[in-house]
Design a protein around this motif. Sequence first.
Motif, short mmCIF file in Angstrom:
data_model
loop_
_atom_site.label_atom_id
_atom_site.label_comp_id
_atom_site.label_asym_id
_atom_site.label_seq_id
_atom_site.Cartn_x
_atom_site.Cartn_y
_atom_site.Cartn_z
N ASP A 398 0.82 -1.21 0.00
CA ASP A 398 0.00 0.00 0.00
C ASP A 398 0.85 1.26 0.00
O ASP A 398 0.47 2.28 -0.58
N ARG A 406 -11.24 -0.04 -4.64
CA ARG A 406 -12.49 -0.41 -4.00
C ARG A 406 -13.46 -0.94 -5.06
O ARG A 406 -13.65 -0.32 -6.10
N ASN A 577 -10.86 4.42 -6.45
CA ASN A 577 -9.56 4.49 -5.79
C ASN A 577 -9.74 4.25 -4.30
O ASN A 577 -10.69 4.76 -3.69
N ASN A 578 -8.84 3.49 -3.72
CA ASN A 578 -8.91 3.19 -2.29
C ASN A 578 -7.97 4.14 -1.56
O ASN A 578 -6.81 3.84 -1.33
N PHE A 586 -11.33 9.68 1.14
CA PHE A 586 -11.81 8.40 1.64
C PHE A 586 -13.27 8.51 2.06
O PHE A 586 -14.10 7.64 1.75
N GLU A 618 -17.81 -1.72 -1.41
CA GLU A 618 -16.61 -1.99 -0.62
C GLU A 618 -16.89 -1.83 0.87
O GLU A 618 -16.33 -2.53 1.71
N ARG A 619 -17.80 -0.93 1.20
CA ARG A 619 -18.10 -0.66 2.60
C ARG A 619 -19.11 -1.65 3.17
O ARG A 619 -19.42 -1.60 4.37
#
Length: 1336
Positions: A398, A406, A577-578, A586, A618-619
């Motif tokens: 990372d 995501r 994008n994560n 974010f 993703e959440r």
Amino acid sequence: MVLNIDINTYLLMLAPSLTQMLSEAQHQPGFCAFYDECGRNPSLGDTLIPPIVPCLNYSPARHLTGEHYKRFKEVCPMLDQGEENTYGCCSLGQLTSLERSLSLSKGVLNRCPSCAENFAHMHCMATCSPNQTVAVKVTKVMNVTYLGQPKDAVVAYSAYINNQFAETAFQSCKNVRLPATGGFAISTMCGRYGATLCTPQRWYDFQGDSSNGLAPLDIDFHLIKGHDTTGLPEGVIPYNGRALKCNEVTPSGSEPCSCQDCKDSCPSLPPPPPPPAPFRLAGMDGFLLISIILSCVLICAFLLYVFVSFRMSSKKKKDQGEVTCANKTSLVAQDFLSSLFQRWGTLMASYPLTVLLLSAVVVAVLSVGLKSIELTTDPVELWSAPNSQARQEKDFHDKHFGPFFRTNQLILTAPDKKGSIYDSLLFGKQNFSGIVSKDLIIQLLELQQKIQQIEFWSEDLNRTASLKDVCYAPLNPSNPSLTDCAVNSLPQYFQNSLENINAKANMTELGVTKEVDWRDHLIYCLNSPLSFKDITALGMSCMADYGAPVFTFLAVGGYEDDDYTNAEALILTFSLNNFPREDPKFKVALQWEKEFLKIVQDYQKDPATNFTFAYMAERSLEDEINRTTAEDIPIFMISYLVIFVYIAVALGEYSSCKRLLVDSKFLVGLGGILVVGCSVLASMGFYSWIGIPSSLVILQVVPFLVLAVGADNIFIFVLEYQVSVCRKNQSTVKRKKRGCSWKCTSDYLCFVSSGALSTMPAVRSFALYAALAVLMDFALQMTAFVALLSLDARRQDKNRCELFCCVSVSAKHSNKPNEGFLLPLMRKYYAPALLNRYTRIFVMVVFILMFCASIFLMLHVKVGLDQELAMPTDSYMLRYFSYLHKYFEVGVPVYFVTKRGYNFTSEEGMNAVCSSVGCDQFSLTQKIQYATNFPDLSHIAIPANSWVDDFIDWLNPGSRCCRLYTLGPNQGEFCPANISEDSGSLLCGRKCMNASATSAIRPSVELFNRFLPDFLGNRPDLQCSKGGLGAYDTSVVIDGRGEIIASRFMAYHTTLTNSQEYTAALQKGRELASSITEAMRKVPGTSPDFEVFTYTLTNVFYEQYLTIVPEGLFNISMCLLPTFVVCCLLLGLDLLSGLLNLITIIMIVVDTVGVMTLWSIDYNAVSLINLVTAVGISVEFVSHMTRSFALSTKPTRVERAAEATANMGSAVFAGVAMTNLPGILVLAFAKAQLIQIFFFRLNLVITLLGLAHGLIFLPVLLTYFGPGLNKAILLQAQRANQSQDTMRRVKEAYDNISYVDNDETNPGTSSNSTSSSGDDKKPPEAAERKLKIERL
């Protein structure tokens, strides 16, 4: 004079002459069928490259000399016969066009030189061969005006090729890879058939199909077998030149193709060892056989022991031995502890209000820390230790490449919609499933566009935000528009255009004219997703609107083999994008996903929706876990309430209705529950003070655990107090605080040891929180609860009502001990039945069999935790996981990441990584390729992409990718391949590298460092598909000195469906990475600490299962050790009693794991928490029974066991089992599967097994192996009895003296007159004796 006639009239006039020319052409060596260029093909519209066609020209082949020969030798070296003897049928212009056309193919084929040469060989033969007319027959010409003159342009011809040449050429190219995708290059060169169904004929047919946008004219390839001349025109001889095999050296000296591109080049490798076979003995399961043997040995040993003991006991005389040193030591230790606790209890009971006030102050001070409490909800932080290998690998990945993007996805089906059969002009009859229909594709496009148009106000950005603010845009990451966002779906094959979906065109094929539509285009694109133009009359691209291909497995799912149009599901994926959690974007991404979920959920509720689908953001995982936690809080509250009600009701003494409110223990039960709650608050507050974060697991489990432990103590404490009301010479505190202390001490040490030694943050934090909570619970029970109990005793002594303290009743409390219902039942019926001679043997045999069976089952327990179990039973994620496993055709990406310390710029360094020609046979990418040959073992399905391979191909002068400006202000700088042809030939006339004598192109260190940034920033297109933007721009990290400090190579796992497969994939990946690391460290210039590791997003969750078995055994052992030591100490240094306790607890734990196997409860971190807890809870079931047995003064073990079973069995059942079971049963109604399985099922098993072992097995075990009678305790009891006898006799003497005194004062008594007169003489002595008796 000018003739004004239209073109059709002109062609009609010209037709006879054209026909005559074609018929006059002879098929003879040394003659050309066409020569020079006649401009664009008039029959073609828009094409991907200019369709320049040759002029019809039946004439002798030209002798090539000078510049013409030099150019010919560069383009078609296989036809070179030397400058003196070389003839050809192509002009310089044709050679230039041919080179330009071949450069597109060489861009993907040059990594295999023999394939590239065979491909060029065929086209050079058809275009430039001096014997052109022998193998070529012109079939169609058109008149064109070129450079102001009318010309006859060849727009179609037939080529006759020997089948052996075609087959060899095809086989040399069949396995050439595309490193960027891991697929085969042939899949882009075989049209609708892709790589799987491609054949030599289909391969050549595609190359000769002008509708693909690449071929300038139609070529009908005839592959002739052997010497078969059937149907051949007169004079035609099928071309049968020498085609190279892929493992051959080319005439120019190029090396053979690599193993990845040519199976014949692969070394002979032994197959990997198969997974170890199941352990078997004598043809059956080895562990089962061992368990059977072990059970037989234990049972036989026990029966032998019983027999020997019986024979010896019949001969053994009564033991007249003296008190031993061990007996004395045990008694001294017990007396010391009893005295200590008695003094402590007296102190607490003497100042109850002060104690309660101080306890409240301490709890309040600690609880203030709750204002700083932090809840860890990130699964990575919960289950992966910061110093673990997977966590360090994730942090490295990372840090250098950014977090994995995501994923927000829908998987859509239409099970009720019937399919259809489409008779395609080009592809024949094709099955179309119900989901692959035009109306549903349009509905999917509408849903996709609705999601793409999401807009919302962002407080973090202080403006309206949309998808482009957070989307993953691989080809335009700096300033993306909506069309740059990576959205993968089936409508992307139509560039998300409704007009393209509705497009239709008439097309003629083999004399048949039919309409082609979206179905023809879709069939083509599903088989050839990398195509820029289909072969239908529609002429549409297959590329997505954001510029990248949509691979088939990202568009459709649930298909078999290559039957894509019969797929059962459509897939729609939005990639974001994560961003790091501290990045403002974010929260923007989270907000977008929230809007995404809202739209999808509303769409699902719409009755007009024709899809049945599953979805996730993703959440979603974190959201659903948090939701179920909130929803299950009432279940836990009800569980606490049930336990409280039971305690409050069961603790009361109900001797009469009048004293119902006096003898009830409602406030005592409430106080006990408050003690438990205060201990939990104090623990959480303390750790919040010092900065150790909590978690939802702690909030749910620790209160329940402490309540289960604390409620037992409360119940047994009060019950023993009630039993001892009439025992004026005994102290409840003295007896029961010791039981509480060893339980608390063993639990505390158990949790501390497991917490200190566990590597999983969730387990460590749970153990620390639980340890302090148990310690605080013990402390508050020893202080506040004792004070509360003393106040309640005072109230009860004054006959005051519990809830109405000012009201008193007149009914007196009975001085008779209240034994309740269970104690007499245990004494009269249960204990005699259990301890019968034959029953005891049966019990021992049954429990030995249970233990051995559980050992066998324990060895077969599944290790892992499937992510579905983290979801509540009503979660939409459960359907998504089901759809994912059912319809997805490929697994998660896996990255092979290199660290600093490797020299990629050296030739040896490149060769140890790449997989094209000249690369090592056991290079990084080649080893991954070998692994894909055994996907069931390696769990790798698709080989890794390779930026090194594509960079080398990008530099290859045979392609158009890397050129330099030769004119203008940018002279000497990189010139992209998409510079127009007209200007490019002038502006960009120089290659980045010169042609090599061999094809093993390797840049120098200088060229490597100079052009690598250009490669990474070059957007791939038709002219240069090797550009690195999008595929590799984030995969190579270069520091300020130009050193590559990190890079990655992406492969794909096979479809992984459960935690066992994920764990196996992680283990095999690490083994492969270790092998690669070892080999690359041998390359000169490599740092000794250089490392290659595998990274998958799921590794941090599944790494724990590689070591959780030994770690769990170690943690449980660390719990058992302090439990044994504490029990021995608090039992008065009684090692045998401690050992029997330990054996019983081990049996409970082993049997629990065995039942886990039968009840489908997997072993994981949550199970480990419960098993650690089981050790502490098991102490409750065994320690009281063992101590009661050890302190009994009955003469035989059976009698002592009967007394312990009767006295403590009822207390254990009512105070331990029944305080746990009601609360556990309530958990069955929780929505969270984790709660249902790992807290309801597992705790129910622990409680029932603990009850069975504590009340059935342990009493029987004590009758056989329990410690002998403690003679010191017996002597103490005898002395106590003697003391009581003395007191009784003294009291009788006192009574007699009183009687005598009364007689002396009675004058009517004459029989004792003499004595009386004597006594009257000594009244002081009599009075003195009376005073002494009173003092006694």
